[in-house]
Design an enzyme around this catalytic site. Sequence first.
Site: not given
Length: 613
Positions: A291, A327-330
């Site tokens: 992130y 991607t990382d989540w969210g």
Amino acid sequence: MDDPRVAIRHRLRPAAATVTVRLVSSPNTAPYRDPTQRTARRVEDLLGRMTLAEKAGLLFHTMIDIGPGGSLAPADLQAGLIDAQELVVNRNLSHLNLVGSGTPRQLARWHNRLQDLAADTRLGIPVTVSTDPRHASSDNPNTSVLAGPFSRWPEPLGLAATRDAGLVERFADVVRQEYCAVGLRLALHPQADLASEPRWPRVVGTFGADPDLVCELVRAYLRGLCAGELGPGSVAAMVKHFPGGGPQRDGEDPHFAYGREQVYPGGRFEEHLRPFAAALAAGASQVMPYYGMPVGTPYEEVGFAFNRDVVTGLLRERLGFDGIVCTDWGVLTDDRYLGQERPARAWGVEHLDPAARARKAIEAGVDQFGGEARPDLIIELVRDGQVSEQRLDASARRLLREKFTLGLFDDPYVDEERAEETVGRADFQAAGAAAQRACVTLLSNAAGHSPAHLPLRPGLRIYCGDLAPDALRGHAMPVDDPARADVAILRVQAPYETRPGPIDAFFHAGSLEFPPERRDRILAIADAVPTIVDVYLDRPAILTPLADRAAALLVTFGVSDDALADVLCGRAAPRGRLPFDLPASAADVESGRPDVPFDAAEPLFRYGHGLNY
């Protein structure tokens, strides 16, 4: 649909035994269904049959839960979870991150029902099921799952404390066998980050601060998960958090806006890349950018998933990676999680709408969006001419290629009986317990006291504190009052500052010093009776107040009472060595450079310290 030559498990029937059915080849077999065809041929055949909506669905990888008894769970809007029918059938998703747990049989049954659902879609694309780590004592719904039915091992920090690459490879091989038994084919781990900032809440998932050791253990981990070469018996690995998630300003975590800045005042950016190069050389097929957004570097100040110079320039071109970048989540949309509204972790591009964020990430080189289920965004971008379908195909090829490599198109199902026999097997549990004993790290013994108090002599009266008295059975007499004890044993958690909010509270951040009331309670007991203090380190701690007043000081990394008691009683020897420095003071921590491992001139205990007996 034609199914020739596809190895499928017979559809689940109530209380029925599992039956494998192999269908006979036919001239009308679609090439993508034919296991005798080369993977590249199968990928291109399937890709050519897919609609835009089906391709778009491949680019999303979101969370899903297990229902009672292994059923497919209904939607849970409070938890931000969508039901399987909506995800797989209506939105064409075929990568799902399991966040719940159950018995091995229930997990296997749920997985087979999920694959049944996928088999009934137009093209029958099987689901790749992923998971966060499940083999230790951490339980953070954002990062890890309590071991539950799986064999329990130390945290990665504890594996690092053993300094045993062979042990790490054996551990990862057990993970592979247990995951495969219930259909978990993608590990959202390991962390290849360096623990260079001691306050960072994610230190517990790393292999410590030494780049050489981290590289060695990451390679061993990948060997165990892949079982040689990625294939039908493997678990794929999504290595994280590229390009190294350790150097967070003030040790805060970029799950939250206040922790979004990643800084390199020591100029050590390259050092943090080394473990990722090691992971790619060892067979990692997926990479997750973090992130965080780099500050004060030549790179654009946006989250790494949106950073073309990092994803394409460093990862794809310089390191030669042609696998999946997820991607990382969210990072695209605001969501609701654990009943709390939270913004997208779209640091540096907060001003863009979700579609524009998706376009920027795709242009950066990303293939898939974690924690999201918005294929409509991609469909909109392609139809508006903002993203070409050819670019979409490039990511779809990578994602399909891995499904074929893992053998999911040829046999996506698992055997419930085998799951029950494999997960938590006695020899796996014994190996995990042995690893727990091996990671126990003895920092001091007989400080201020003589003689040494460890190992404990038989027959002592012991105040057990938080240690289960049964763990000392046959060796000592537990008492419930320190004043009546010959020795006290205290197990304590490394200090952290409790943050408000149901999500923030799971991240142990902030000061590494014990609050005065906790420190004074420990010292009052230590002054009254010789006291052995064990500190569970999920990140470094300032142990200076305890070091001279504890009869013995140990640190552990996710160790059961029984495993610790074996070491305390001399049934096993402490073998662990510190995987990072332990700072002497808060001033040392605050003056340290977040990107520089071992930055304190005079730590209380240095990396590699550990006594034996």
